[in-house]
Scaffold this active site. Structure first.
Site, PDB file in Angstrom:
ATOM      1  CG  LEU A 288      -1.941  -1.116   1.340  1.00  0.00           C
ATOM      2  CD1 LEU A 288      -2.729  -0.993   2.632  1.00  0.00           C
ATOM      3  CD2 LEU A 288      -2.878  -1.133   0.138  1.00  0.00           C
ATOM      4  CB  CYS A 289       0.025   4.731  -1.174  1.00  0.00           C
ATOM      5  SG  CYS A 289      -0.146   4.328  -2.913  1.00  0.00           S
ATOM      6  N   PRO A 290       1.892   4.812   1.548  1.00  0.00           N
ATOM      7  CG  PRO A 290       3.094   6.349   2.870  1.00  0.00           C
ATOM      8  CD  PRO A 290       1.945   5.379   2.923  1.00  0.00           C
TER       9      PRO A 290
END
Lengths: 81, 340
Positions: A19-21
């Protein structure tokens, strides 16, 4: 639209499902360990990661030299440090 | 000020009140207390539920406060308040529970470091702003720079009717709620493609959350009816084939929150900084001239029609006006705004 011959990556990072970030952070860490001119291959999920990560990589001063859509709708980027 | 009080009351019974007498009485009282009457008039001292206690609102344009000012706020709160401050929804630091007898000392203490209280009442309020392009990666325009300049020039200017709020957002994410302001300015960017450089990688199409880009003959093509000028395509383009053709401010007018919220109208596009100043000036003039009693500019526009405002302010200034509802609709097409 001049396409240079695609270089072979020096390192590969599969960031699918990351997942971001965190995906960007991992790419950044990998790039930090590489030397200037080397090429990092990263694989990113479509959606949020593709909207954010390439832009952050660009703003860090690296060059995205190729973008390729893969069969599972993910994307492969080649980044030159 | 007396004529403004007449306008605010706006009813024949109340107009019979001896305003001059009241004013003289207030002046006398303030003299006894050694209050600076001008200080009180400019606002910033807000009556609390508790007898004789006020909240002192400090002037923090754009929410930027130096450490020196932070220490001053702490000092005032310790000495005259309860050791607390309140962060207002419009980015100002407020010191609650200050006794009115301490106003002159508070004002003097602020003056020592060239600081002052904020405004309240029928005046231009302290403008608010996000970080803008200076350090926010989404930012397109310099919100802090223009916010400070607008504060210096228009803070406290009387409108004769009601409050007047101005805000700046650096991009269409609009963290500073320009749609809810009497006048709001939001950064916007017009992209352009250098077709010779484009490698057709489609990253910009991926980056666009508005579905405003699609590939045609190996190149991205922009749908003007969908593009909201956020600049994401420019920021993502790995080889700078998608570039910024121009940058400016989108102007919104007539918004407010409160008991009966109004969503602002988009009235002009791609304003340069100096045009922001002319628009503020002419809009306040128009509002003072056309409003009735204690109404916000959104209500004035609703009564008189948006076209009147556009003709008399936006067109007159020679700005790039947004006249058609379609030009505005794209900003709301995916919200639940019931006006569109």
């Amino acid at each position: 639209m001049v396409h240079e011959v695609k270089p072979t990556p020096d390192r590969t990072l599969d960031l699918r499902t990351v997942l971001c970030p965190l995906n960007f952070v991992r790419a950044k860490l990998a790039l930090e360990e590489m030397t200037s001119g080397q090429v990092l291959e990263v694989i990113l999920d479509d959606g949020e990661p593709m909207r954010n990560v390439p832009r952050s990589i660009k703003s860090e001063g690296h060059m995205i030299i190729d973008v390729l859509k893969l069969a599972d709708d993910s994307y492969r980027l080649l980044i030159r440090k | 000020m007396a004529k403004y009080i007449f306008l605010i009351r706006g009813n024949a019974m109340e107009e019979k009140i001896d305003i001059e007498g009241l004013k003289a009485e207030l002046k006398k009282e303030s003299k006894e207390l050694q209050l600076d009457f001008n200080e009180l008039k400019s606002g910033g001292y807000i009556k609390q539920t508790q007898k004789d206690l006020f909240t002192v609102r400090l002037r923090c344009p754009g929410g930027k406060v130096t450490s020196e000012r932070l220490r001053k706020a702490a000092e005032i709160s310790d000495r005259y308040g309860t050791g607390q401050v309140h962060i207002s929804v419009r980015q100002s630091i407020e010191v609650p529970y200050v006794h009115y007898k301490n106003f002159d000392e508070v004002a003097e203490s602020l003056r020592q470091i060239d600081w002052s209280v904020a405004s309240c009442g029928p005046r231009v309020r302290v403008p608010t702003a996000c970080a803008g392009c200076t350090y926010n990666p989404n930012g397109i325009t310099d919100c802090q720079g223009i916010c400070a300049a607008v504060d210096r020039k228009y803070f406290g200017a009387p409108t004769g009717h009601h409050k007047f709020k101005i805000s700046f957002s650096g991009c269409p994410i609009d963290c500073f709620r320009t749609r809810e302001m009497d006048l709001g300015f939001q950064g916007m960017l017009e992209p352009a493609l250098d077709e010779d450089l484009c490698t057709g990688c489609e990253l910009c199409v991926k980056a666009c959350e508005e579905d405003a880009l699609r590939m045609e003959g190996g190149l991205p093509v922009r749908d003007l009816g969908r593009c909201i000028n956020c600049g994401d395509c420019v920021k993502v383009c790995p080889i700078n084939a998608m570039i910024s053709k121009r940058i400016g401010w989108l102007a919104r007018v007539g918004g407010k929150h409160g008991k009966h919220p109004y969503f602002a109208y988009e009235v002009a596009a791609f304003l340069a900084d100096d045009q922001v100043f002319s628009l503020i000036e002419k809009t306040i003039e128009w509002y003072t001239r056309n409003a009735t009693g204690r109404e916000r500019i959104g209500r004035t526009i609703e009564r008189l029609g948006l076209n009147k405002y556009l003709d008399e302010v936006v067109v007159l200034l020679g700005l790039e006006s947004i006249r058609d509802d379609a030009g505005r609709a794209k900003f709301y097409s995916r919200g639940n705004f019931y006006g569109t």
